[in-house]
Design a protein around this motif. Structure first.
Motif, PDB file in Angstrom:
ATOM      1  N   ASP A  64       0.828  -1.204   0.000  1.00  0.00           N
ATOM      2  CA  ASP A  64       0.000   0.000   0.000  1.00  0.00           C
ATOM      3  C   ASP A  64       0.866   1.259   0.000  1.00  0.00           C
ATOM      4  O   ASP A  64       0.636   2.205   0.773  1.00  0.00           O
ATOM      5  N   ILE A  65       1.882   1.259  -0.878  1.00  0.00           N
ATOM      6  CA  ILE A  65       2.798   2.393  -0.980  1.00  0.00           C
ATOM      7  C   ILE A  65       2.020   3.655  -1.367  1.00  0.00           C
ATOM      8  O   ILE A  65       1.237   3.652  -2.300  1.00  0.00           O
ATOM      9  N   LYS A  66       2.259   4.727  -0.625  1.00  0.00           N
ATOM     10  CA  LYS A  66       1.665   6.037  -0.916  1.00  0.00           C
ATOM     11  C   LYS A  66       2.802   7.033  -1.093  1.00  0.00           C
ATOM     12  O   LYS A  66       3.853   6.912  -0.459  1.00  0.00           O
ATOM     13  N   THR A  67       2.591   8.025  -1.954  1.00  0.00           N
ATOM     14  CA  THR A  67       3.628   9.013  -2.228  1.00  0.00           C
ATOM     15  C   THR A  67       3.057  10.431  -2.188  1.00  0.00           C
ATOM     16  O   THR A  67       1.848  10.629  -2.211  1.00  0.00           O
ATOM     17  N   ALA A  68       3.973  11.388  -2.132  1.00  0.00           N
ATOM     18  CA  ALA A  68       3.640  12.809  -2.213  1.00  0.00           C
ATOM     19  C   ALA A  68       4.791  13.485  -2.953  1.00  0.00           C
ATOM     20  O   ALA A  68       5.840  12.882  -3.186  1.00  0.00           O
ATOM     21  N   THR A  69       4.589  14.727  -3.283  1.00  0.00           N
ATOM     22  CA  THR A  69       5.606  15.490  -3.999  1.00  0.00           C
ATOM     23  C   THR A  69       6.260  16.497  -3.052  1.00  0.00           C
ATOM     24  O   THR A  69       5.577  17.134  -2.244  1.00  0.00           O
ATOM     25  N   VAL A  70       7.576  16.629  -3.167  1.00  0.00           N
ATOM     26  CA  VAL A  70       8.295  17.638  -2.392  1.00  0.00           C
ATOM     27  C   VAL A  70       7.813  19.011  -2.875  1.00  0.00           C
ATOM     28  O   VAL A  70       7.750  19.276  -4.075  1.00  0.00           O
ATOM     29  N   GLU A  71       7.472  19.880  -1.918  1.00  0.00           N
ATOM     30  CA  GLU A  71       6.958  21.206  -2.256  1.00  0.00           C
ATOM     31  C   GLU A  71       7.850  22.294  -1.680  1.00  0.00           C
ATOM     32  O   GLU A  71       8.677  22.038  -0.808  1.00  0.00           O
ATOM     33  N   THR A 129       9.165  12.914  -6.143  1.00  0.00           N
ATOM     34  CA  THR A 129       8.182  12.064  -5.490  1.00  0.00           C
ATOM     35  C   THR A 129       8.855  11.340  -4.331  1.00  0.00           C
ATOM     36  O   THR A 129       9.925  10.750  -4.499  1.00  0.00           O
ATOM     37  N   VAL A 130       8.222  11.397  -3.139  1.00  0.00           N
ATOM     38  CA  VAL A 130       8.732  10.702  -1.955  1.00  0.00           C
ATOM     39  C   VAL A 130       7.645   9.777  -1.411  1.00  0.00           C
ATOM     40  O   VAL A 130       6.454  10.039  -1.541  1.00  0.00           O
ATOM     41  N   VAL A 131       8.081   8.702  -0.796  1.00  0.00           N
ATOM     42  CA  VAL A 131       7.162   7.726  -0.202  1.00  0.00           C
ATOM     43  C   VAL A 131       6.705   8.235   1.152  1.00  0.00           C
ATOM     44  O   VAL A 131       7.526   8.603   1.991  1.00  0.00           O
ATOM     45  N   THR A 132       5.392   8.244   1.362  1.00  0.00           N
ATOM     46  CA  THR A 132       4.837   8.692   2.636  1.00  0.00           C
ATOM     47  C   THR A 132       4.291   7.529   3.461  1.00  0.00           C
ATOM     48  O   THR A 132       4.100   7.660   4.666  1.00  0.00           O
ATOM     49  N   LEU A 133       4.032   6.400   2.821  1.00  0.00           N
ATOM     50  CA  LEU A 133       3.563   5.206   3.511  1.00  0.00           C
ATOM     51  C   LEU A 133       4.234   4.003   2.881  1.00  0.00           C
ATOM     52  O   LEU A 133       4.166   3.820   1.664  1.00  0.00           O
ATOM     53  N   GLY A 134       4.926   3.212   3.692  1.00  0.00           N
ATOM     54  CA  GLY A 134       5.621   2.033   3.199  1.00  0.00           C
ATOM     55  C   GLY A 134       7.133   2.169   3.194  1.00  0.00           C
ATOM     56  O   GLY A 134       7.843   1.244   2.790  1.00  0.00           O
ATOM     57  N   ALA A 135       7.644   3.305   3.650  1.00  0.00           N
ATOM     58  CA  ALA A 135       9.097   3.526   3.643  1.00  0.00           C
ATOM     59  C   ALA A 135       9.826   2.540   4.550  1.00  0.00           C
ATOM     60  O   ALA A 135      10.922   2.073   4.215  1.00  0.00           O
ATOM     61  N   ALA A 136       9.241   2.209   5.686  1.00  0.00           N
ATOM     62  CA  ALA A 136       9.895   1.266   6.607  1.00  0.00           C
ATOM     63  C   ALA A 136      10.054  -0.099   5.942  1.00  0.00           C
ATOM     64  O   ALA A 136      11.084  -0.759   6.104  1.00  0.00           O
ATOM     65  N   GLU A 137       9.055  -0.510   5.179  1.00  0.00           N
ATOM     66  CA  GLU A 137       9.144  -1.798   4.472  1.00  0.00           C
ATOM     67  C   GLU A 137      10.207  -1.747   3.386  1.00  0.00           C
ATOM     68  O   GLU A 137      10.943  -2.715   3.172  1.00  0.00           O
ATOM     69  N   LEU A 138      10.323  -0.615   2.696  1.00  0.00           N
ATOM     70  CA  LEU A 138      11.374  -0.464   1.690  1.00  0.00           C
ATOM     71  C   LEU A 138      12.754  -0.511   2.329  1.00  0.00           C
ATOM     72  O   LEU A 138      13.688  -1.131   1.801  1.00  0.00           O
ATOM     73  N   TYR A 139      12.887   0.109   3.496  1.00  0.00           N
ATOM     74  CA  TYR A 139      14.165   0.108   4.227  1.00  0.00           C
ATOM     75  C   TYR A 139      14.532  -1.325   4.615  1.00  0.00           C
ATOM     76  O   TYR A 139      15.681  -1.733   4.482  1.00  0.00           O
ATOM     77  N   GLY A 140      13.549  -2.081   5.068  1.00  0.00           N
ATOM     78  CA  GLY A 140      13.789  -3.487   5.409  1.00  0.00           C
ATOM     79  C   GLY A 140      14.207  -4.290   4.187  1.00  0.00           C
ATOM     80  O   GLY A 140      15.133  -5.084   4.262  1.00  0.00           O
TER      81      GLY A 140
END
Length: 147
Positions: A64-71, A129-140
């Motif tokens: 359930d990866i979610k992203t946002a844009t750096v502003e 684009t940066v990950v806002t949900l799921g970053a911990a799983e990507l790090y793992g």
């Protein structure tokens, strides 16, 4: 009641035997068609201490990866606070997404946080684009957890 249990067991045994005969009756070698691809690949980035984590579309959906844009906000860049992860040594990072399904960890320096936003002194450029949900799983995944 004992008869019902015996009939149920006999039916189960018959079904299992039929399934095992059906599986071996075709006499063909198993097909590669049913091999499940690895949901994540991790590739080192030359000259860097980070790697690119690439997910299958199914893995991205499961996580359930979610992203946002750096502003931009004044003279600082801004990201949702939830995008920031902290490594075991206390370093601050975000996962950028340079292309669909691909993620690369990038260091950030935070000036302050307010109202769910992290104001950066240094980090990815506006529009990234940066990950806002799921970053911990990507790090793992990047660290080899789950492989």
């Amino acid at each position: 009641m004992a008869d019902a249990i015996r009939r149920t067991r006999a039916t189960l045994v018959a079904v299992l035997l039929l399934l095992s005969f059906a599986a071996t009756a075709c006499g063909e070698a198993p097909s590669d068609e049913h091999v499940i691809d690895d949901p994540v690949t991790v590739a080192e980035i030359d000259g860097s201490d980070v790697a690119q984590v690439t997910l299958t579309s199914g893995a991205e959906q499961r996580l359930d990866i979610k992203t946002a844009t750096v502003e931009q906000s004044g003279d600082m860049t801004v990201i949702p606070s939830g995008a920031v992860i902290v490594d075991p040594t206390g370093g601050f990072w975000v996962y950028t997404s340079p292309e669909p399904l691909a993620f690369v960890r990038a260091p950030v320096e935070i000036d302050h946080e307010a109202d769910g936003l992290a104001y950066l002194v240094d980090g990815p450029a506006v529009g990234t684009t940066v990950v806002t949900l799921g970053a911990a799983e990507l790090y793992g995944a990047e660290g080899g957890i789950g492989h």
